[in-house]
Design a protein around this motif. Structure first.
Motif, PDB file in Angstrom:
ATOM      1  N   GLN A   4       0.817  -1.219   0.000  1.00  0.00           N
ATOM      2  CA  GLN A   4       0.000   0.000   0.000  1.00  0.00           C
ATOM      3  C   GLN A   4       0.845   1.261   0.000  1.00  0.00           C
ATOM      4  N   GLY A   5       2.044   1.145  -0.555  1.00  0.00           N
ATOM      5  CA  GLY A   5       2.936   2.289  -0.641  1.00  0.00           C
ATOM      6  C   GLY A   5       3.689   2.586   0.628  1.00  0.00           C
ATOM      7  N   LEU A   6       3.536   1.743   1.662  1.00  0.00           N
ATOM      8  CA  LEU A   6       4.180   2.010   2.946  1.00  0.00           C
ATOM      9  C   LEU A   6       5.536   1.330   3.099  1.00  0.00           C
ATOM     10  N   ARG A   7       5.781   0.266   2.298  1.00  0.00           N
ATOM     11  CA  ARG A   7       7.053  -0.445   2.484  1.00  0.00           C
ATOM     12  C   ARG A   7       7.392  -1.204   1.209  1.00  0.00           C
ATOM     13  N   SER A   8       8.267  -0.633   0.416  1.00  0.00           N
ATOM     14  CA  SER A   8       8.642  -1.264  -0.849  1.00  0.00           C
ATOM     15  C   SER A   8       9.628  -2.398  -0.632  1.00  0.00           C
ATOM     16  N   GLY A   9       9.644  -3.318  -1.572  1.00  0.00           N
ATOM     17  CA  GLY A   9      10.565  -4.453  -1.529  1.00  0.00           C
ATOM     18  C   GLY A   9       9.853  -5.743  -1.886  1.00  0.00           C
ATOM     19  N   THR A  10      10.551  -6.634  -2.596  1.00  0.00           N
ATOM     20  CA  THR A  10       9.980  -7.924  -2.959  1.00  0.00           C
ATOM     21  C   THR A  10       9.620  -8.711  -1.714  1.00  0.00           C
ATOM     22  N   LEU A  11       8.418  -9.212  -1.662  1.00  0.00           N
ATOM     23  CA  LEU A  11       7.964  -9.947  -0.490  1.00  0.00           C
ATOM     24  C   LEU A  11       8.606 -11.326  -0.423  1.00  0.00           C
ATOM     25  N   ALA A  12       9.091 -11.688   0.773  1.00  0.00           N
ATOM     26  CA  ALA A  12       9.727 -12.992   1.001  1.00  0.00           C
ATOM     27  C   ALA A  12       8.635 -14.000   1.352  1.00  0.00           C
ATOM     28  N   THR A  13       8.111 -14.672   0.332  1.00  0.00           N
ATOM     29  CA  THR A  13       6.952 -15.541   0.517  1.00  0.00           C
ATOM     30  C   THR A  13       7.176 -16.572   1.607  1.00  0.00           C
ATOM     31  N   HIS A  14       8.349 -17.219   1.588  1.00  0.00           N
ATOM     32  CA  HIS A  14       8.592 -18.301   2.557  1.00  0.00           C
ATOM     33  C   HIS A  14       8.574 -17.787   3.994  1.00  0.00           C
ATOM     34  N   GLN A  15       9.132 -16.599   4.222  1.00  0.00           N
ATOM     35  CA  GLN A  15       9.135 -16.048   5.571  1.00  0.00           C
ATOM     36  C   GLN A  15       7.737 -15.588   5.992  1.00  0.00           C
ATOM     37  N   ILE A  16       7.030 -14.984   5.055  1.00  0.00           N
ATOM     38  CA  ILE A  16       5.683 -14.505   5.340  1.00  0.00           C
ATOM     39  C   ILE A  16       4.743 -15.665   5.662  1.00  0.00           C
ATOM     40  N   VAL A  17       4.820 -16.730   4.857  1.00  0.00           N
ATOM     41  CA  VAL A  17       4.000 -17.918   5.114  1.00  0.00           C
ATOM     42  C   VAL A  17       4.347 -18.510   6.478  1.00  0.00           C
ATOM     43  N   ALA A  18       5.635 -18.512   6.806  1.00  0.00           N
ATOM     44  CA  ALA A  18       6.061 -19.034   8.100  1.00  0.00           C
ATOM     45  C   ALA A  18       5.486 -18.194   9.241  1.00  0.00           C
ATOM     46  N   MET A  19       5.499 -16.871   9.094  1.00  0.00           N
ATOM     47  CA  MET A  19       4.944 -16.017  10.137  1.00  0.00           C
ATOM     48  C   MET A  19       3.444 -16.232  10.276  1.00  0.00           C
ATOM     49  N   GLY A  20       2.766 -16.384   9.159  1.00  0.00           N
ATOM     50  CA  GLY A  20       1.330 -16.656   9.214  1.00  0.00           C
ATOM     51  C   GLY A  20       1.034 -17.960   9.936  1.00  0.00           C
ATOM     52  N   THR A  21       1.829 -18.979   9.649  1.00  0.00           N
ATOM     53  CA  THR A  21       1.653 -20.266  10.316  1.00  0.00           C
ATOM     54  C   THR A  21       1.918 -20.150  11.803  1.00  0.00           C
ATOM     55  N   ALA A  22       2.957 -19.418  12.171  1.00  0.00           N
ATOM     56  CA  ALA A  22       3.277 -19.215  13.589  1.00  0.00           C
ATOM     57  C   ALA A  22       2.125 -18.513  14.303  1.00  0.00           C
ATOM     58  N   CYS A  23       1.498 -17.551  13.630  1.00  0.00           N
ATOM     59  CA  CYS A  23       0.355 -16.859  14.220  1.00  0.00           C
ATOM     60  C   CYS A  23      -0.839 -17.794  14.378  1.00  0.00           C
ATOM     61  N   GLU A  24      -1.065 -18.631  13.391  1.00  0.00           N
ATOM     62  CA  GLU A  24      -2.169 -19.581  13.471  1.00  0.00           C
ATOM     63  C   GLU A  24      -1.962 -20.563  14.624  1.00  0.00           C
ATOM     64  N   LEU A  25      -0.734 -21.028  14.793  1.00  0.00           N
ATOM     65  CA  LEU A  25      -0.424 -21.927  15.901  1.00  0.00           C
ATOM     66  C   LEU A  25      -0.580 -21.219  17.245  1.00  0.00           C
TER      67      LEU A  25
END
Length: 500
Positions: free
Chosen positions: A238-259
Motif C-alpha cells: 500500500q505504498g508504505l514499504r517497498s521491496g519484494t515480499l519474502a513468501t517463505h518467511q511470510i507464510v512461516a509467520m502466518g503459520t506461527a500466528c495460526e499456531l
C-alpha cells in the motif's frame, strides 16, 4: 528444549522455529513449491505466491484482532518501530511531541533520539514503584502538540505488562495516536487492537516460533494516510514499504500466528507452571529475588537478582542459555537502562539474570536451572568464607575487567566462572605487583587460558584495541581482563567497539 550440555532459557531473545512453521516455509522455496514472486500477477506461479501471502496476512490479522489489509510486512519489529515513529513525524507538521518510556527497547529509544535531533520533543516516562508505566503518568505527560505515544506491551527484560487499553483512552482524548511495540507480547498474551485502542503495533516472527527476518506493522486503516513510507522502491504494501515480499518467511509467520492462536492458552498454562517451579526453587536458596514481582506480567520472562557480592551471570553460562542484563549496549560500562529505571544500582544490575521460558521448556530443564543456581551460590559462599573475593566490573556476558590480580584473585575468578585471563599491564610496571608468570602458573593449574597483551598507560591506540578485540574473540568465554587499576582494560574494550 534440553540437551546434555545446555538448557535454553533465552526465549525472549529468540525462539526456535516450530517444526510446523519450518515445513510451511520449506514449501515455498523449491521448484516444486510456491517460489514465485507475489508481485508477478501475470502467471500462475506469482498468483500462487500472492494467495499464500494474503492468507498469511489474514492469519496475522486474526491473531491480533485486525483486518487483513491493515497488516504491512516488514523485516521485524525494529523496522516496524522505525516505520511507525519516523513515518508519523515525517508526515506530521504540527504535533511534534513524542511520549515514550525509559523501559523501552533500543529500537524505540534510539529512534526517539534520532527524532529529537530533527526537532521532535521527546518525553521519557519513568516506571512506578511496581515497575509499570501507568495511565496516569501518560496522561500527565500529554500536551496539546503530542502526536504519538509509543510504549511496549510486554517488557523484554522483566516481563511486565502495560495496560495499553487504559492508556489508549487518555491518548485518544488528547488527539494523539498510540503505537505499541508488541515484539515480546504477540503469541504470549491476548491482543485485540480494536478493543484496546491501538493505532499501530509492531511484531517480529522470531519471538513466537517463526523465522528471523520477518515481521509486520499493524496500521489502523483510518490513520494509514498519516504514515510516510520509509522504504521506497516499488510501492509495495500500500505504498508504505517497498521491496519484494519474502513468501517463505511470510507464510512461516502466518503459520506461527495460526499456531499461537490455537495453542497460546495451553502454552501459557504450562509455562506458568514451570515458571512457578523455577521461582520456588531459586527463592528457597535465600539470596535470589525477582524484580518487579508485584507488577502484572506474562509467565514467560523472569528477572532475578542474586544478593551475593561474588555472583556473576557468567557462572551459569556453560550450562544455561540465559541473558545477563548487567550491561546495556548503548553506554560504556553502564548497567541496563531497564534495571536502573526500576531502582537497581549498578552492582545489583551486574548480579541480575533474565531467564525466559517457552513452548519447548520442560520440567527437567527447570530443575536443572535451579541446580545450576544452587551450585553457583554455593561457590560464591565458599569463596567468601575462604576470603577469595574479587571485584569485577562486568562489561558484557563475556568480558569483565578488574584491577591487579594476585594468585588468590585468580582462584576467585575461577570460582565465579571465568575461563580466560588477559593481562594488559605494560612490561616493567610498578614493583610489588604479582608477576604475570605467577598469575599464569596459578591459572594454568586451574585449567584457565591466560594471555599477555601489554598496553602502555595512556596509549590505547587503535592498533592495541584491534589486537585486544582479536585476542578476546579467540579465547574461551567469559574472559577477565586486568591491569593495575582496571581502567586500561576497559578503555581497550570501549575503543575496540566490542558489543555489550
Amino acid at each position: 528444549m534440553s540437551t546434555d550440555t545446555l538448557r535454553y532459557f533465552d526465549y525472549a531473545a529468540t525462539t526456535p522455529a516450530d517444526p510446523r512453521v519450518i515445513a510451511a516455509m520449506l514449501g515455498c522455496l523449491g521448484a516444486d513449491g510456491a517460489f514465485g514472486n507475489p508481485a508477478s500477477n501475470t502467471h500462475a506461479a506469482g498468483r500462487q505466491a500472492r494467495a499464500l501471502v494474503e492468507q498469511a496476512r489474514a492469519q496475522v490479522a486474526g491473531l491480533i484482532g485486525a483486518e487483513a489489509d491493515e497488516i504491512i510486512w516488514t523485516s521485524g519489529a525494529t523496522e516496524s518501530n522505525n516505520l511507525a515513529l519516523k513515518g508519523f513525524f515525517d508526515a506530521e507538521p504540527a504535533r511534534r511531541h513524542l511520549v515514550t518510556s525509559r523501559l523501552e527497547h533500543k529500537a524505540i529509544l534510539d529512534t526517539a533520539c534520532h527524532l529529537e535531533h530533527l526537532g521532535v520533543a521527546v518525553t521519557r516516562l519513568s516506571p512506578d514503584a511496581a515497575g509499570e508505566i501507568s495511565a496516569a503518568a501518560v496522561a500527565a505527560a500529554l500536551r496539546a502538540d503530542t502526536g504519538i505515544v509509543s510504549l511496549m506491551l510486554v517488557n523484554n527484560e522483566i516481563g511486565t505488562l502495560t495496560d495499553v487499553a487504559e492508556i489508549a483512552r487518555a491518548v485518544h482524548a488528547a488527539g494523539a495516536l498510540l503505537h505499541v511495540d508488541a515484539a515480546q507480547a504477540v503469541g504470549k498474551t491476548g491482543i485485540d487492537v480494536k478493543a484496546m485502542g491501538i493505532d499501530l503495533l509492531s511484531m517480529s516472527a522470531h519471538k513466537f516460533y517463526g523465522p528471523k527476518g520477518i515481521g509486520a506493522l499493524y496500521v489502523n486503516r483510518h490513520i494509514a494516510p498519516r504514515i510516510a513510507c520509509q522504504m521506497h522502491g516499488g510501492g509495495h504494501e500500500q505504498g508504505l514499504r517497498s521491496g519484494t515480499l519474502a513468501t517463505h518467511q511470510i507464510v512461516a509467520m502466518g503459520t506461527a500466528c495460526e499456531l499461537a492462536r490455537a495453542e497460546m492458552a495451553s502454552d501459557n498454562q504450562r509455562i506458568a507452571q514451570w515458571r512457578e517451579r523455577l521461582l520456588d526453587g531459586v527463592r528457597a536458596l535465600g539470596v535470589v529475588t525477582q524484580n518487579a514481582r508485584g507488577a502484572r506480567r506474562i509467565p514467560h520472562t523472569v528477572s532475578l537478582t542474586v544478593a551475593l557480592p561474588g555472583f556473576s551471570p557468567s557462572m551459569l553460562g556453560d550450562d544455561l542459555a540465559i541473558s545477563s542484563t548487567s550491561a546495556c549496549n548503548s553506554a560504556a560500562g553502564k548497567p541496563s537502562h531497564v534495571l536502573t529505571a526500576i531502582g537497581l544500582d549498578a552492582d545489583a544490575a551486574a548480579r541480575t539474570v533474565r531467564l525466559s521460558l517457552g513452548r519447548f521448556t520442560t520440567q527437567d530443564d527447570v530443575d536443572f536451572a535451579v541446580a545450576c543456581f544452587r551450585r553457583a551460590i554455593e561457590r560464591c559462599r565458599e569463596a567468601e568464607e575462604s576470603g577469595q573475593t574479587l571485584q569485577v566490573k562486568q562489561l558484557s556476558d563475556e568480558v569483565g575487567v578488574s584491577a591487579q590480580l594476585s594468585g588468590t584473585d585468580v582462584r576467585a575468578a575461577h570460582a565465579i566462572g571465568f575461563r580466560s585471563i588477559v593481562c594488559n599491564r605494560p612490561d616493567g610496571e610498578a614493583a610489588g605487583q604479582t608477576p604475570f608468570a605467577q598469575i599464569a602458573e596459578v591459572a594454568g593449574a586451574l585449567g584457565m587460558t591466560v594471555r599477555y597483551l601489554p598496553v602502555e598507560s595512556g596509549r590505547v591506540t587503535d592498533e592495541a584495541a584491534a589486537a585486544f578485540r582479536a585476542l578476546v574473540a579467540g579465547l574461551p568465554k567469559p574472559v577477565l581482563a586486568y591491569c593495575r587499576t582496571g581502567t586500561r582494560a576497559e578503555m581497550l574494550w570501549n575503543s575496540a567497539g566490542m558489543p555489550r
